[in-house]
Design a protein around this motif. Sequence first.
Motif, PDB file in Angstrom:
ATOM      1  N   ASP A   1      10.761 -18.671  -3.963  1.00 28.51           N
ATOM      2  CA  ASP A   1      10.697 -18.371  -5.399  1.00 28.51           C
ATOM      3  C   ASP A   1      10.158 -16.986  -5.767  1.00 28.51           C
ATOM      4  N   PRO A   2       9.113 -16.452  -5.102  1.00 27.06           N
ATOM      5  CA  PRO A   2       8.614 -15.135  -5.545  1.00 27.06           C
ATOM      6  C   PRO A   2       9.562 -13.976  -5.271  1.00 27.06           C
ATOM      7  N   ALA A   3      10.587 -14.184  -4.462  1.00 24.65           N
ATOM      8  CA  ALA A   3      11.463 -13.079  -4.068  1.00 24.65           C
ATOM      9  C   ALA A   3      12.195 -12.431  -5.257  1.00 24.65           C
ATOM     10  N   PRO A   4      12.814 -13.221  -6.153  1.00 29.75           N
ATOM     11  CA  PRO A   4      13.487 -12.575  -7.286  1.00 29.75           C
ATOM     12  C   PRO A   4      12.550 -11.707  -8.115  1.00 29.75           C
ATOM     13  N   ASP A   5      11.300 -12.134  -8.248  1.00 30.45           N
ATOM     14  CA  ASP A   5      10.341 -11.323  -8.995  1.00 30.45           C
ATOM     15  C   ASP A   5      10.029 -10.018  -8.265  1.00 30.45           C
ATOM     16  N   LEU A   6       9.984 -10.068  -6.931  1.00 25.77           N
ATOM     17  CA  LEU A   6       9.773  -8.844  -6.164  1.00 25.77           C
ATOM     18  C   LEU A   6      10.940  -7.886  -6.361  1.00 25.77           C
ATOM     19  N   PHE A   7      12.153  -8.396  -6.274  1.00 21.57           N
ATOM     20  CA  PHE A   7      13.320  -7.527  -6.449  1.00 21.57           C
ATOM     21  C   PHE A   7      13.342  -6.924  -7.856  1.00 21.57           C
ATOM     22  N   ALA A   8      12.967  -7.731  -8.848  1.00 23.88           N
ATOM     23  CA  ALA A   8      12.902  -7.211 -10.221  1.00 23.88           C
ATOM     24  C   ALA A   8      11.829  -6.139 -10.337  1.00 23.88           C
ATOM     25  N   ALA A   9      10.708  -6.330  -9.631  1.00 29.11           N
ATOM     26  CA  ALA A   9       9.632  -5.344  -9.658  1.00 29.11           C
ATOM     27  C   ALA A   9      10.082  -4.024  -9.051  1.00 29.11           C
ATOM     28  N   VAL A  10      10.886  -4.083  -7.980  1.00 31.47           N
ATOM     29  CA  VAL A  10      11.415  -2.855  -7.379  1.00 31.47           C
ATOM     30  C   VAL A  10      12.341  -2.154  -8.366  1.00 31.47           C
ATOM     31  N   SER A  11      13.209  -2.897  -9.014  1.00 29.78           N
ATOM     32  CA  SER A  11      14.150  -2.312  -9.983  1.00 29.78           C
ATOM     33  C   SER A  11      13.434  -1.710 -11.184  1.00 29.78           C
ATOM     34  N   ASN A  12      12.341  -2.364 -11.613  1.00 26.53           N
ATOM     35  CA  ASN A  12      11.642  -1.958 -12.825  1.00 26.53           C
ATOM     36  C   ASN A  12      10.400  -1.124 -12.566  1.00 26.53           C
ATOM     37  N   ALA A  13      10.217  -0.682 -11.318  1.00 25.15           N
ATOM     38  CA  ALA A  13       9.068   0.161 -10.948  1.00 25.15           C
ATOM     39  C   ALA A  13       7.743  -0.518 -11.244  1.00 25.15           C
ATOM     40  N   GLU A  14       7.651  -1.808 -10.887  1.00 30.52           N
ATOM     41  CA  GLU A  14       6.424  -2.566 -11.101  1.00 30.52           C
ATOM     42  C   GLU A  14       5.919  -3.188  -9.798  1.00 30.52           C
ATOM     43  N   VAL A  15       6.193  -2.514  -8.685  1.00 31.95           N
ATOM     44  CA  VAL A  15       5.862  -3.076  -7.378  1.00 31.95           C
ATOM     45  C   VAL A  15       4.356  -3.181  -7.177  1.00 31.95           C
ATOM     46  N   ALA A  16       3.613  -2.189  -7.613  1.00 29.66           N
ATOM     47  CA  ALA A  16       2.156  -2.227  -7.444  1.00 29.66           C
ATOM     48  C   ALA A  16       1.564  -3.461  -8.115  1.00 29.66           C
ATOM     49  N   ALA A  17       2.023  -3.763  -9.310  1.00 33.52           N
ATOM     50  CA  ALA A  17       1.519  -4.939 -10.028  1.00 33.52           C
ATOM     51  C   ALA A  17       1.927  -6.220  -9.317  1.00 33.52           C
ATOM     52  N   TRP A  18       3.154  -6.260  -8.799  1.00 35.64           N
ATOM     53  CA  TRP A  18       3.608  -7.453  -8.080  1.00 35.64           C
ATOM     54  C   TRP A  18       2.783  -7.670  -6.824  1.00 35.64           C
ATOM     55  N   ALA A  19       2.512  -6.587  -6.093  1.00 31.39           N
ATOM     56  CA  ALA A  19       1.741  -6.696  -4.859  1.00 31.39           C
ATOM     57  C   ALA A  19       0.320  -7.168  -5.154  1.00 31.39           C
ATOM     58  N   THR A  20      -0.267  -6.682  -6.229  1.00 40.08           N
ATOM     59  CA  THR A  20      -1.620  -7.108  -6.610  1.00 40.08           C
ATOM     60  C   THR A  20      -1.645  -8.592  -6.933  1.00 40.08           C
ATOM     61  N   ALA A  21      -0.589  -9.068  -7.581  1.00 33.04           N
ATOM     62  CA  ALA A  21      -0.518 -10.483  -7.956  1.00 33.04           C
ATOM     63  C   ALA A  21      -0.085 -11.375  -6.809  1.00 33.04           C
ATOM     64  N   ASN A  22       0.450 -10.784  -5.744  1.00 32.81           N
ATOM     65  CA  ASN A  22       0.984 -11.577  -4.623  1.00 32.81           C
ATOM     66  C   ASN A  22       0.477 -11.016  -3.284  1.00 32.81           C
ATOM     67  N   PRO A  23      -0.834 -11.006  -3.057  1.00 32.08           N
ATOM     68  CA  PRO A  23      -1.374 -10.405  -1.823  1.00 32.08           C
ATOM     69  C   PRO A  23      -0.915 -11.098  -0.550  1.00 32.08           C
ATOM     70  N   LYS A  24      -0.460 -12.351  -0.686  1.00 31.59           N
ATOM     71  CA  LYS A  24       0.011 -13.083   0.482  1.00 31.59           C
ATOM     72  C   LYS A  24       1.148 -12.373   1.198  1.00 31.59           C
ATOM     73  N   TRP A  25       1.940 -11.607   0.462  1.00 32.51           N
ATOM     74  CA  TRP A  25       3.143 -10.999   1.008  1.00 32.51           C
ATOM     75  C   TRP A  25       2.938  -9.528   1.391  1.00 32.51           C
TER      76      TRP A  25
END
Length: 303
Positions: A275-299
């Motif tokens: 499930d978290p994968a689509p949000d990661l891909f959206a974060a890459v497209s929308n330049a929000e990877v840092a925020a995604w990584a902070t919210a998902n340290p497991k990955w």
Amino acid sequence: MVLVSAAGVLGLRALVARYERSVAQERLLDEAARQRRTAVSGPLNYLIIGSDLRANDPEGGQRADTIVIAHVPAGLGQAYLVSIPRDLRVEIPGYGTDKINAAFAYGRAPLLSAAVTGLTGVNFDGAAIIDFSGFQHVVDLLGGVTMCVDTPTRSIHTGRVFTAGCHQMSGAIALDYARQRYDLPAGDFDRQRHHQQLLKAILAKASGSGLATNPLKLDQLIRAVGSSLTVDTNGVPLQDLIFAMRGLRAGDLVGLQVPAHAETIGGTSYALLDDPAPDLFAAVSNAEVAAWATANPKWINKL
């Protein structure tokens, strides 16, 4: 980029000109996967393909050993390495459902880029094919790299045993280790992390290898790196790209794992997205990877 930043003796412009001549340039991206801009300003996304394409039979059927999205945020001061599982079950345009790395065998980099964009929605500012076997020479010219082994394992290729701890490795040994996946706790996901670890180790060693005072070694490394790369700069002069990101260092790399799990379907082992994968891909497209990584340290991968 590290070689350029160390060019105190040869001079930046002369070094870049020599490097540009040594690198093969081709159109690697499918038009549907290409980002429509030609300026080097972040955020930027690059598709990196690990293969032995240039070292072996260029006409033979091959699959991509490594598929990485390199995301460089605005400011160009950091780079996130997002590893796509090579066994990921996807739709390959014109070929139906298969493992994503099969796209490289069917249609080389353009088809693979189309498959990655179809999966992620990410368009790319450029692409590169890295001949990992050619990087053996690069590592050896640097005097080896330090790789830290967290899980003891035995190579299925050479029988070599990798014991726990940090070790200085030659090019052949480092690549042998980075290609292992069997008997590791996370299988291919550990292998992806080790590929990221190797790239960081090369960058770290190059940064502190005294290249600025050794023009002969610097020239050898330029030729070795150039012979291991094929690039598509999306119309941007290679020297502009190198100058823009020459400040990146090993500590600026962050490795990310795409949320996925292994599953056998019809007798074939695949990787399937979680499930978290689509949000990661959206974060890459929308330049929000840092925020995604902070919210998902497991990955976040430990490199």
